[in-house]
Design an enzyme around this catalytic site. Structure first.
Site, PDB file in Angstrom:
ATOM      1  N   TYR A  71      67.343  45.110  28.846  1.00 19.46           N
ATOM      2  CA  TYR A  71      67.614  44.344  27.633  1.00 19.46           C
ATOM      3  C   TYR A  71      68.551  45.116  26.712  1.00 19.46           C
ATOM      4  O   TYR A  71      69.475  44.558  26.133  1.00 19.46           O
ATOM      5  CB  TYR A  71      66.306  44.024  26.892  1.00 19.46           C
ATOM      6  CG  TYR A  71      66.531  43.102  25.713  1.00 19.46           C
ATOM      7  CD1 TYR A  71      66.465  41.719  25.881  1.00 19.46           C
ATOM      8  CD2 TYR A  71      66.848  43.614  24.460  1.00 19.46           C
ATOM      9  CE1 TYR A  71      66.715  40.870  24.823  1.00 19.46           C
ATOM     10  CE2 TYR A  71      67.101  42.763  23.396  1.00 19.46           C
ATOM     11  CZ  TYR A  71      67.028  41.391  23.571  1.00 19.46           C
ATOM     12  OH  TYR A  71      67.281  40.552  22.532  1.00 19.46           O
ATOM     13  N   PHE A 123      94.453  26.404  18.438  1.00 14.98           N
ATOM     14  CA  PHE A 123      93.680  26.157  19.648  1.00 14.98           C
ATOM     15  C   PHE A 123      92.429  25.393  19.216  1.00 14.98           C
ATOM     16  O   PHE A 123      91.905  25.623  18.128  1.00 14.98           O
ATOM     17  CB  PHE A 123      93.319  27.446  20.399  1.00 14.98           C
ATOM     18  CG  PHE A 123      92.628  27.135  21.698  1.00 14.98           C
ATOM     19  CD1 PHE A 123      93.350  26.624  22.765  1.00 14.98           C
ATOM     20  CD2 PHE A 123      91.257  27.276  21.829  1.00 14.98           C
ATOM     21  CE1 PHE A 123      92.714  26.261  23.951  1.00 14.98           C
ATOM     22  CE2 PHE A 123      90.615  26.911  23.009  1.00 14.98           C
ATOM     23  CZ  PHE A 123      91.340  26.405  24.072  1.00 14.98           C
ATOM     24  N   THR A 124      91.947  24.499  20.081  1.00 11.18           N
ATOM     25  CA  THR A 124      90.887  23.557  19.713  1.00 11.18           C
ATOM     26  C   THR A 124      89.665  24.232  19.076  1.00 11.18           C
ATOM     27  O   THR A 124      89.319  23.952  17.925  1.00 11.18           O
ATOM     28  CB  THR A 124      90.448  22.752  20.953  1.00 11.18           C
ATOM     29  OG1 THR A 124      90.131  23.685  22.004  1.00 11.18           O
ATOM     30  CG2 THR A 124      91.550  21.816  21.428  1.00 11.18           C
ATOM     31  N   ASP A 214      94.352  36.456  19.342  1.00  6.88           N
ATOM     32  CA  ASP A 214      93.609  35.715  20.365  1.00  6.88           C
ATOM     33  C   ASP A 214      94.112  36.287  21.692  1.00  6.88           C
ATOM     34  O   ASP A 214      95.190  35.960  22.173  1.00  6.88           O
ATOM     35  CB  ASP A 214      93.847  34.202  20.277  1.00  6.88           C
ATOM     36  CG  ASP A 214      92.988  33.453  21.300  1.00  6.88           C
ATOM     37  OD1 ASP A 214      92.650  34.058  22.342  1.00  6.88           O
ATOM     38  OD2 ASP A 214      92.670  32.274  21.076  1.00  6.88           O
ATOM     39  N   LYS A 257      89.538  33.853  31.316  1.00  4.76           N
ATOM     40  CA  LYS A 257      90.917  33.652  31.769  1.00  4.76           C
ATOM     41  C   LYS A 257      91.445  34.944  32.397  1.00  4.76           C
ATOM     42  O   LYS A 257      91.114  35.229  33.529  1.00  4.76           O
ATOM     43  CB  LYS A 257      91.780  33.175  30.605  1.00  4.76           C
ATOM     44  CG  LYS A 257      91.597  31.699  30.253  1.00  4.76           C
ATOM     45  CD  LYS A 257      90.388  31.400  29.421  1.00  4.76           C
ATOM     46  CE  LYS A 257      90.369  29.984  28.883  1.00  4.76           C
ATOM     47  NZ  LYS A 257      89.861  29.883  27.530  1.00  4.76           N
ATOM     48  N   ARG A 382      96.362  17.286  26.915  1.00  6.62           N
ATOM     49  CA  ARG A 382      96.556  18.157  25.757  1.00  6.62           C
ATOM     50  C   ARG A 382      97.538  17.438  24.823  1.00  6.62           C
ATOM     51  O   ARG A 382      98.706  17.783  24.728  1.00  6.62           O
ATOM     52  CB  ARG A 382      97.119  19.532  26.164  1.00  6.62           C
ATOM     53  CG  ARG A 382      96.153  20.387  26.967  1.00  6.62           C
ATOM     54  CD  ARG A 382      95.165  21.226  26.162  1.00  6.62           C
ATOM     55  NE  ARG A 382      93.941  20.565  25.744  1.00  6.62           N
ATOM     56  CZ  ARG A 382      92.809  21.212  25.499  1.00  6.62           C
ATOM     57  NH1 ARG A 382      92.720  22.521  25.668  1.00  6.62           N
ATOM     58  NH2 ARG A 382      91.750  20.569  25.079  1.00  6.62           N
ATOM     59  N   PHE A 449      87.808  15.395  22.888  1.00  5.87           N
ATOM     60  CA  PHE A 449      88.376  15.310  24.239  1.00  5.87           C
ATOM     61  C   PHE A 449      87.372  15.621  25.337  1.00  5.87           C
ATOM     62  O   PHE A 449      87.486  15.129  26.447  1.00  5.87           O
ATOM     63  CB  PHE A 449      89.591  16.244  24.368  1.00  5.87           C
ATOM     64  CG  PHE A 449      89.287  17.673  24.002  1.00  5.87           C
ATOM     65  CD1 PHE A 449      89.331  18.078  22.672  1.00  5.87           C
ATOM     66  CD2 PHE A 449      88.968  18.603  24.970  1.00  5.87           C
ATOM     67  CE1 PHE A 449      89.039  19.393  22.328  1.00  5.87           C
ATOM     68  CE2 PHE A 449      88.680  19.921  24.641  1.00  5.87           C
ATOM     69  CZ  PHE A 449      88.709  20.305  23.306  1.00  5.87           C
TER      70      PHE A 449
HETATM   71  C1  PLP Z   1      89.726  29.237  26.311  1.00  7.58           C
HETATM   72  C2  PLP Z   1      90.305  29.673  25.052  1.00  7.58           C
HETATM   73  C3  PLP Z   1      89.510  29.953  23.933  1.00  7.58           C
HETATM   74  C4  PLP Z   1      88.010  29.681  23.899  1.00  7.58           C
HETATM   75  O1  PLP Z   1      87.340  30.459  24.809  1.00  7.58           O
HETATM   76  P1  PLP Z   1      86.046  29.934  25.622  1.00  7.58           P
HETATM   77  O2  PLP Z   1      85.739  31.080  26.535  1.00  7.58           O
HETATM   78  O3  PLP Z   1      86.436  28.683  26.341  1.00  7.58           O
HETATM   79  O4  PLP Z   1      84.971  29.712  24.643  1.00  7.58           O
HETATM   80  C5  PLP Z   1      90.131  30.422  22.800  1.00  7.58           C
HETATM   81  N1  PLP Z   1      91.460  30.605  22.743  1.00  7.58           N
HETATM   82  C6  PLP Z   1      92.255  30.332  23.788  1.00  7.58           C
HETATM   83  C7  PLP Z   1      93.717  30.533  23.682  1.00  7.58           C
HETATM   84  C8  PLP Z   1      91.713  29.841  24.972  1.00  7.58           C
HETATM   85  O5  PLP Z   1      92.509  29.535  25.991  1.00  7.58           O
END
Ligand code: PLP
Length: 457
Positions: A71, A123-124, A214, A257, A382, A449
């Site tokens: 933990y 970004f969303t 980011d 990613k 998108r 979306f």
């Molecule tokens: C995917 C993404 C996020 C959010 O990350 P999650 O792991 O999906 O929560 C934030 N910024 C960018 C540019 C992304 O591509």
């Protein structure tokens, strides 16, 4: 060479199944014309997202067997912390289960109600967390980013005049940080240049504004810098990544990613007070600060994945050039899409693909559904659906870019999958007149979306 051979060989396979057009027509109707609502078994080639869809290496699977599921104080946490410090160069590291969790914590801690947060396009999830913390997002990306056919090599860059204008209008004390994204997703995976970041650093130092990266696609961005920016051709990806981070004060990262894993994320920073506060928040929302929503084995796989993504330059070259290969096939056939090609995806331009569909009838959503029916390939909208409604007016935001994203998972598909996908889309382009617009039958209030449902008009 038109295609770089994959710098790996395949050790485990997962069968995929081709369906008939009738099967797919039924499936998309049941999914309300939303590719997010399709079942993955009904998809032949899944280009919905590059998020968490990477294939892991044998070394990552081996690392997972060494997960320390304590933990508190798991050895995998210390390994991951050291790897993030080594590769990205930040002093402090806080794990989260994915990127949006890091955004949540950062937004809560850095944004006060009434603040403005400039960013190189939205970004969303990032913008939503900024808004939920009481901030207002302001787009400061260069104008070229909003033009899908403009060939600018660094369409992710911040426009310094837009930054100056914002400071003059609202005052620097209302701007806690610039949200600076590498390989800007919503602009089509477009990179930033080091020259732009250096200029922004000087500007932000003058006004005492932070730069928060980011960091989700910094490795891919580093490849574009190596390829396109003067003075970087002989620098390694590892050196360039570190240099990018060195001009920023901290980052949020979706490790799903570049990180070559199926789940994971983090927050990193150089400021000790911010670190202490972030650790306090992560315990509330994610878990103890030495796992933050990840299991020990998840952290082990991520540490190994980050190392693999920068240990030599072959991997990232293959990765970005595979995306480019798909783009070139579409270019040769005259299928309209965003140029220059992005690092993680090719973005079809639904406005030019379907000029007969009005933006209020969601051309990109309709195109993603039609691609699925025609080819069995799953893509993502998108455009107007993703952009959502303006919180003040309640109107659709109607973004300039109305795109369908064909996102390439890392180390998953081969050249023949790209050939197949391109051929299907070229066929569809040549028979596009029959594609109809859509209307909402269910519209969620936030991040609509993901779960929206539509009917064909
Ligand atoms: C995917 C993404 C996020 C959010 O990350 P999650 O792991 O999906 O929560 C934030 N910024 C960018 C540019 C992304 O591509």
């Amino acid at each position: 060479m038109k295609y770089i051979p994959e710098p790996f060989k395949i050790k485990t396979v997962e069968p995929i199944r081709m369906t008939t057009k009738e099967d797919r027509e039924k499936a998309i109707k049941e999914a309300g014309y939303n590719t997010f609502l399709l079942k993955s078994v009904d998809v032949f080639i899944d280009l919905l997202t590059d998020s968490g869809t990477s294939a892991m290496s044998d070394a990552q699977w081996a690392a997972m067997q060494m997960g320390d599921e304590a933990y508190a104080g798991s050895k995998n946490f210390y390994d991951l912390e050291e790897t993030v410090q080594n590769v990205y160069g930040y002093k402090y590291f806080v794990p989260t289960h994915q990127g949006r969790a890091a955004e949540h914590i950062m937004s809560k801690l850095l944004i006060k109600s009434g603040d403005f947060v400039p960013g190189n396009m939205y970004f969303t999830t990032t913008r939503l967390h900024q808004e939920m913390a009481g901030g207002t997002f302001v787009d400061v990306i260069v104008d070229e980013a909003h033009d899908p056919s403009n060939p600018h090599p660094f369409k992710g860059n911040v426009d310094m005049n837009k930054m100056q204008k914002l400071v003059d209008e609202v005052g620097a004390d209302k701007i806690p940080y610039v949200s600076y994204e590498t390989c800007v997703n919503m602009a089509g995976g477009q990179p930033i240049s080091i020259a732009n970041l250096k200029e922004l650093r000087v500007f932000c130092d003058k006004y005492n504004i932070k730069i928060m990266l980011d960091n989700t696609r910094t490795i891919e961005n580093a490849y574009f810098i190596q390829k396109r920016e003067k003075g970087y051709a002989n620098k390694s990806i590892k050196e360039i990544v570190k240099e990018i981070c060195s001009y920023t004060d901290g980052c949020t990262c979706s490790a799903k990613k570049d990180g070559l894993v199926n789940i994971g994320g983090f927050l990193a920073m150089n400021d000790e007070d911010f670190y202490v506060d972030a650790k306090a928040q992560v315990v509330i929302f994610e878990g103890l600060h030495t796992y933050g929503g990840m299991s020990g084995r998840d952290m082990a796989a991520l540490a190994q994945g980050i190392r693999e993504s920068v240990e030599n330059d072959d991997y990232i070259k293959y990765r970005v050039e595979q995306t480019n290969y798909l783009g070139e096939l579409l270019t040769d056939a005259g299928v309209p899409h965003v140029v220059p090609h992005g690092g993680h995806a090719i973005f079809l331009d639904a406005r030019r693909f379907l000029p007969h569909i009005d933006q209020e009838q969601f051309p990109a959503q309709a195109l993603a559904a039609a691609i699925y029916v025609e080819t069995g390939v799953r893509a993502m909208e998108r455009g107007n659906v993703s952009a959502g409604r303006d919180p003040e007016t309640g109107e659709n935001r109607k973004p300039k870019l109305e795109l369908v994203r064909l996102t390439i998972p890392r180390r998953v598909y081969t050249q023949s999958h790209m050939d197949y996908a391109a051929e299907g889309m070229i066929n569809l382009y040549n028979n596009r007149d029959h594609i109809k617009g859509l209307k909402f039958v269910f519209e969620p209030k936030v991040l609509r979306f993901f779960q929206a449902r539509f009917e064909s008009l």
